[in-house]
Design an enzyme around this catalytic site. Structure first.
Site, mmCIF file in Angstrom:
data_model
loop_
_atom_site.group_PDB
_atom_site.id
_atom_site.type_symbol
_atom_site.label_atom_id
_atom_site.label_comp_id
_atom_site.label_asym_id
_atom_site.label_seq_id
_atom_site.Cartn_x
_atom_site.Cartn_y
_atom_site.Cartn_z
ATOM 1 N N CYS A 1 -3.314 6.766 -4.856
ATOM 2 C CA CYS A 1 -3.033 5.326 -4.762
ATOM 3 C C CYS A 1 -1.592 5.002 -5.197
ATOM 4 C CB CYS A 1 -4.022 4.494 -5.581
ATOM 5 S SG CYS A 1 -3.860 2.723 -5.234
ATOM 6 N N CYS B 1 0.862 -1.182 0.000
ATOM 7 C CA CYS B 1 0.000 0.000 0.000
ATOM 8 C C CYS B 1 0.896 1.228 0.000
ATOM 9 C CB CYS B 1 -0.912 -0.007 1.227
ATOM 10 S SG CYS B 1 -1.985 1.437 1.271
HETATM 11 O O1 PYC Z 1 -1.920 3.644 -1.955
HETATM 12 O O2 PYC Z 1 -1.338 1.679 -2.731
HETATM 13 C C1 PYC Z 1 -2.134 2.434 -2.198
HETATM 14 C C2 PYC Z 1 -3.447 1.894 -1.798
HETATM 15 C C3 PYC Z 1 -3.921 0.632 -1.969
HETATM 16 C C4 PYC Z 1 -5.208 0.598 -1.429
HETATM 17 C C5 PYC Z 1 -5.492 1.846 -0.952
HETATM 18 N N1 PYC Z 1 -4.405 2.628 -1.174
#
Ligand code: PYC
Length: 310
Positions: free
Chosen positions: A235, A85
């Site tokens: 993300c 994550c």
């Molecule tokens: O930032 O990799 C990330 C992530 C995965 C799920 C939520 N955030």
């Protein structure tokens, strides 16, 4: 259970410092599997309302195998244990700095999918060098009952992503509901039609890529997570997968930096270097802020001891 809550560009992370389940010994991948299969009630109850909040990701600190690593960590959301994550790693870096456990500079962190590097640049800013990421399918079409055929790329950035570009729905906060509904339909279609990783790994996240009205921003994304909620940050693992697609299509050169924005307008600086296995090694830089430190209680007479089931 002792926790520290932070957010990375609006996306919450709950670091569990102590009081989590005993996952035994072995690699982090083995311990993550034990968390997923034997402690589902634990990880849901940490994140589900009323104790947690929508979208929140947990970061369970565990002993790393490698003595080179400052910490081992297993990430999870309310519905799945994650491979890696990115926003959580930025949150973890800032949390460890808040606790006085790391200083400005480079540190290694062990995750179930491999070691990542963090560079703490200041009390709130972390650069993550992620595991090698790659595009595995280009321009593959899945059939959805509700929206017809949808074409995208499948890529790996520590989790598995189906990336649709350009987004069929404008990426704007007022469209979060329709974007979520369509992304869920696409993820279900990918799983049903076995469109995923090289070894049958299921797609667990869906990304829509669009443009931003803001100057200096390369792109804006919407990311659906396994818990059916959206990523408030751009993300980290999704941005890594996206960088792999840009590199594979020769739309971005090694070392070139872009800024990617989330649907709520928080941003990461992104770049990559060539990897040793034919993929790319992504770097993402973002900011996190510690919000709270507390103890979680799980009273036996609490009717919602294990969270509100969904
Ligand atoms: O930032 O990799 C990330 C992530 C995965 C799920 C939520 N955030």
């Amino acid at each position: 259970m002792h926790v520290i809550d932070s957010h990375t560009g609006g996306m919450p992370t709950r670091v569990i410092l102590e009081g989590g389940p005993d996952l035994g010994s072995g690699s982090l991948a083995e311990r993550a599997k034990r968390l997923a299969t034997e402690h589902e009630r634990f990880y849901k109850s940490v994140l589900l309302e009323p104790r947690g909040q929508p979208g929140m990701v947990g970061a369970l600190l565990v002993e790393p195998v490698s003595a080179e690593c400052k910490a081992g960590v297993i990430y999870f959301d309310a519905d799945a244990v994650l491979g890696m994550c990115g926003h959580g790693t930025i949150g973890l870096g800032v949390t460890l700095a808040h606790l006085g456990q790391i200083e400005v500079g480079a540190h290694r962190i062990e995750t179930p999918v491999g070691e990542v590097k963090i560079d703490l640049l200041d009390a709130n800013t972390v650069q993550v060098t992620n595991i090698e990421s790659r595009r595995v399918h280009h321009s593959v079409t899945v059939e959805t009952a509700e929206y017809g055929p949808v074409t995208g790329d499948v890529a790996y950035g520590g989790n598995w992503f189906f990336i649709v570009e350009p987004s069929p729905i404008p990426i704007a906060p007022e469209n979060i509901r329709p974007l979520t509904d369509m992304a869920i339909a696409i993820r279900e279609a990918c799983i049903a039609q076995e469109v995923g990783g090289e070894n049958g790994e299921p797609v667990d996240h869906v990304i829509f890529q669009g443009t931003s009205p803001n100057a200096g921003i390369h792109s804006r994304n919407f990311v659906l997570c396994p818990d059916d909620d959206y990523d408030r940050s751009p993300c980290g693992t999704g941005s890594s997968a996206r960088l792999a697609c840009l590199a594979a299509s020769r739309r971005l050169s090694a070392g070139e930096e872009i800024v990617q924005e989330s649907i709520i307008g928080s941003s990461y600086r992104l770049s990559y270097q060539p990897g040793q296995g034919g993929g790319i090694v992504p770097q993402l830089t973002g900011q996190a802020h510690v919000m709270a430190e507390g103890k979680l209680f799980f009273a036996q007479n609490d009717p919602f001891q294990f969270g509100i089931a969904r």
